[in-house]
Structure formats: structure tokens, C-alpha cells
Design a protein around this motif. Structure first.
Motif, PDB file in Angstrom:
ATOM      1  N   TYR A  61      -3.403  -4.065   1.999  1.00 64.23           N
ATOM      2  CA  TYR A  61      -4.053  -2.750   1.986  1.00 64.23           C
ATOM      3  C   TYR A  61      -3.379  -1.921   0.901  1.00 64.23           C
ATOM      4  CZ  TYR A  61      -6.280   1.485   3.866  1.00 64.23           C
ATOM      5  OH  TYR A  61      -7.045   2.621   4.035  1.00 64.23           O
ATOM      6  N   PRO A  62      -4.126  -1.165   0.109  1.00 60.40           N
ATOM      7  CA  PRO A  62      -3.510  -0.368  -0.969  1.00 60.40           C
ATOM      8  C   PRO A  62      -2.746   0.833  -0.420  1.00 60.40           C
ATOM      9  CG  PRO A  62      -5.875   0.053  -0.873  1.00 60.40           C
ATOM     10  CD  PRO A  62      -5.608  -1.056   0.109  1.00 60.40           C
ATOM     11  N   LEU A  63      -1.433   0.724  -0.384  1.00 64.31           N
ATOM     12  CA  LEU A  63      -0.573   1.809   0.095  1.00 64.31           C
ATOM     13  C   LEU A  63       0.264   2.310  -1.074  1.00 64.31           C
ATOM     14  CD1 LEU A  63       0.640   0.149   3.422  1.00 64.31           C
ATOM     15  CD2 LEU A  63      -1.125   1.903   3.182  1.00 64.31           C
ATOM     16  N   PHE A  64      -0.139   3.430  -1.656  1.00 63.83           N
ATOM     17  CA  PHE A  64       0.531   3.969  -2.834  1.00 63.83           C
ATOM     18  C   PHE A  64       0.818   5.451  -2.625  1.00 63.83           C
ATOM     19  CE2 PHE A  64      -1.854   0.322  -4.340  1.00 63.83           C
ATOM     20  CZ  PHE A  64      -0.969  -0.300  -5.214  1.00 63.83           C
ATOM     21  N   ASN A  65       1.788   5.979  -3.398  1.00 70.43           N
ATOM     22  CA  ASN A  65       2.034   7.415  -3.428  1.00 70.43           C
ATOM     23  C   ASN A  65       1.407   8.010  -4.685  1.00 70.43           C
ATOM     24  OD1 ASN A  65       3.729   6.570  -5.475  1.00 70.43           O
ATOM     25  ND2 ASN A  65       5.632   7.022  -4.388  1.00 70.43           N
ATOM     26  N   ASP A  66       1.663   9.275  -4.931  1.00 68.37           N
ATOM     27  CA  ASP A  66       1.055   9.945  -6.097  1.00 68.37           C
ATOM     28  C   ASP A  66       1.556   9.377  -7.412  1.00 68.37           C
ATOM     29  OD1 ASP A  66      -0.457  11.568  -4.464  1.00 68.37           O
ATOM     30  OD2 ASP A  66       1.026  13.202  -4.426  1.00 68.37           O
ATOM     31  N   ALA A  67       2.747   8.753  -7.395  1.00 71.57           N
ATOM     32  CA  ALA A  67       3.295   8.148  -8.609  1.00 71.57           C
ATOM     33  C   ALA A  67       2.841   6.701  -8.778  1.00 71.57           C
ATOM     34  CB  ALA A  67       4.813   8.228  -8.604  1.00 71.57           C
ATOM     35  N   ASP A  68       1.920   6.259  -7.934  1.00 67.75           N
ATOM     36  CA  ASP A  68       1.365   4.911  -7.986  1.00 67.75           C
ATOM     37  C   ASP A  68       2.411   3.845  -7.663  1.00 67.75           C
ATOM     38  OD1 ASP A  68      -0.986   3.429  -8.245  1.00 67.75           O
ATOM     39  OD2 ASP A  68      -0.492   2.813 -10.282  1.00 67.75           O
ATOM     40  N   ASP A  69       3.392   4.181  -6.801  1.00 65.06           N
ATOM     41  CA  ASP A  69       4.388   3.215  -6.349  1.00 65.06           C
ATOM     42  C   ASP A  69       3.868   2.514  -5.101  1.00 65.06           C
ATOM     43  OD1 ASP A  69       6.347   3.951  -8.299  1.00 65.06           O
ATOM     44  OD2 ASP A  69       6.791   5.735  -7.105  1.00 65.06           O
TER      45      ASP A  69
END
Length: 305
Positions: A61-69
Motif C-alpha cells: 500500500y502506498p504509505l508516504f509523507n509529504d517528502a515522499d518518504d
């Protein structure tokens, strides 16, 4: 406003914010993004020594933060030195309540159920664990740069620019650093002080007066094995360096987010011997091993008959 739960995660300098609600929620100027299928078990606090909760995420599942980490990628490799800290907040009618605060102790993946389960424990469970204490041994039991070792990571580390990343092998270029004098003070170019007519200003002895100009820089060189058993630091996360060569290093595990052009800090390591502690770091006074301990137990074979 319906009751909802907010999930905060912190790994080094990186943070992720999720919610089990259907829509994104902004709380204290932080946006929590919805994750469909995110759930948790009951907070198990049967006794004072143990308090745990299990979180279940869909995977993949795509789990990212605002910095695309990527959040999931953190748990695909062994976590070294830096834990993932977790805070669970309940939000109800604008009022917030912290339900749980601890760190991730175990990630579990299920290909059958397509889930990633994170077991989280509070600090009390760590304080009550039975762990191995310091041993009577020849080599030093201290971890380099910890409070027992006493070496300052910032003083021994230096900046490098990553020039290539090939699996666990990282190549780098040493960045220029400011020259320091024999007392450890930074050195600057000396610029003469001029008066309004452009003439040098003199002191009482008739000598020109100088002031500090631009810092004097140099590119230091290090032996091939200087970084053996050292550490690499980026975004507040440390990764163990197995060995280092000429402007290269091999990592113990993949450092999450490390890429070409990154400026990171690296520091030399120690083989825990008294010889290296003294010759490389001049830190033998804090050496914690017992290099002169006998090779045989005197209570077993040296009793007086």
C-alpha cells in the motif's frame, strides 16, 4: 465532528501522519492522511510492566509523507540505532487525548492476508526487560560514540557527498572543511584593515592590523580502513559501516532514502581493542574491556593442592 484516531510515526528526522478516518484530518496544523484498512487491536495493559498495541496496515500500500518518504520501506530492512516512535491520539469534537505512546518493537508481514502488522510497546516494557549486562571481557563493551565511550560524533565525523549507490556499496567525495590551528580554533584568511583613503591601519607599534576574512578550507584525506565499523548518518538515522575503502564504504543494511548527490556525515569506527582505542582515538582512559584477563580460570586449575 465524529471521533477519530490519529497515528504519528517518527524515524530520525522523518515523520508520517495517518488516520483511520475516511478523509484527511488537519489537527494542530498537521494533516493526517487516510489509510483504507488501517486498524488497531486493543491496548493491552494487563500489568504495569507491559503495555502493547498492534497496528495493521494493508500491504502493499502506498504509505508516504509529504517528502515522499516510504513508510513501509523502513521495516523492510533491519532498524539500526534509531527506533520508530509511535503516538496514538484520539480526536473527539476538537478535543485530543493521547491513548498510547511508545515505539515499534516488531514488524510482521503476511502475504496471505496482505497486511503489515506493527507491534508497539511503551517505555515501561523496555525498562523491565531482562537483558545482558556488561560482561567481563578483553574487548571493550562500549558502543562507539555512546555515553560510555565518550567520543563526540560531531567532532569525529565529516561531510561527504554521495557519488554513487550500488546496493550496499556507497561511493563518496570528501567535502572541504575549515582549517583549524593546533588549538582546534578555525582559521580565516587575514585581510588588512584599510582607512577611508584605502591605506592600511596601523597599531601602536606601527604594524598593520588584520581582520578575519573568508575561512580557509582544505580537503582532508583518510586511510582506506578509516571508516571500518563506523557509522553513516542522514536525516537523523545512523547506519553501520562494515568497511571502507578509498572514498567508498559498504553498509550493513540499506540506508532508507540514500541517493546520488546527498550530503551525509560519516564517522570512523573501532574494533573495540585497547590498541585502536589508544592509537586511533586517544580514548584509552575510557576503555571498558579487560585486555589482561587470564586465559584460564584460576579457580579450576590453579588451586593449591
Amino acid at each position: 465532528m465524529a471521533r477519530s484516531e490519529l497515528y504519528q510515526f517518527k524515524h530520525g528526522d522523518k515523520q508520517w501522519f495517518f488516520t483511520s478516518a475516511r478523509k484527511a484530518i488537519t489537527h494542530n496544523e498537521i494533516t493526517y492522511y487516510p489509510v483504507r484498512g488501517l486498524s488497531r487491536g486493543n491496548i493491552e495493559d494487563a500489568d504495569i510492566d507491559k503495555c502493547e498495541v498492534e497496528l495493521t496496515f494493508p500491504h502493499p500500500y502506498p504509505l508516504f509523507n509529504d517528502a515522499d518518504d516510504s513508510f513501509t520501506q523502513v521495516f523492510l530492512n533491519k532498524i539500526y540505532l534509531e527506533s520508530v516512535y509511535f503516538t496514538l491520539i484520539e480526536l473527539d469534537a476538537g478535543e485530543s487525548l493521547v491513548l498510547f505512546k511508545g515505539r515499534v518493537t516488531q514488524p510482521k508481514f503476511s502475504d496471505r492476508e496482505n497486511t503489515m502488522t506493527l507491534v508497539c510497546s511503551t517505555a515501561e516494557s523496555f525498562m523491565r526487560r531482562k537483558i545482558l549486562t556488561r560482561k567481563y571481557q578483553r574487548t571493550c563493551p562500549n558502543t562507539i560514540y555512546d555515553k560510555h565511550c565518550g567520543l563526540d560524533f560531531n567532532e569525529w565525523s565529516f561531510d561527504v557527498t554521495v557519488t554513487s549507490v550500488n546496493g550496499l556499496d556507497v561511493a563518496y567525495m570528501v567535502n572541504p572543511t575549515q582549517v583549524k590551528d593546533e588549538f582546534g580554533n578555525p582559521v580565516f584568511e587575514q585581510v588588512p584593515v584599510l582607512d577611508e583613503q584605502g591605506q592600511p591601519v596601523l597599531d601602536d607599534l606601527g604594524s598593520p592590523i588584520f581582520e578575519d576574512g573568508d575561512p580557509m578550507m582544505e580537503i582532508k584525506s583518510y586511510p582506506d580502513n578509516w571508516l571500518n565499523r563506523g557509522v553513516l548518518k542522514k536525516d537523523g538515522v545512523f547506519t553501520f559501516i562494515i568497511n571502507g575503502g578509498s572514498n567508498s564504504a559498504r553498509l550493513y543494511r540499506q540506508h532508507i532514502g540514500l541517493k546520488l548527490g546527498d550530503v551525509v556525515r560519516v564517522a570512523p569506527g573501532c574494533d573495540q581493542s585497547l590498541k585502536m582505542c589508544h592509537e586511533k582515538f586517544n580514548n584509552h582512559k575510557r576503555f571498558g574491556g579487560h585486555p589482561n584477563m587470564p586465559t584460564e580460570n584460576p579457580l579450576e586449575n590453579q588451586l593449591i593442592k
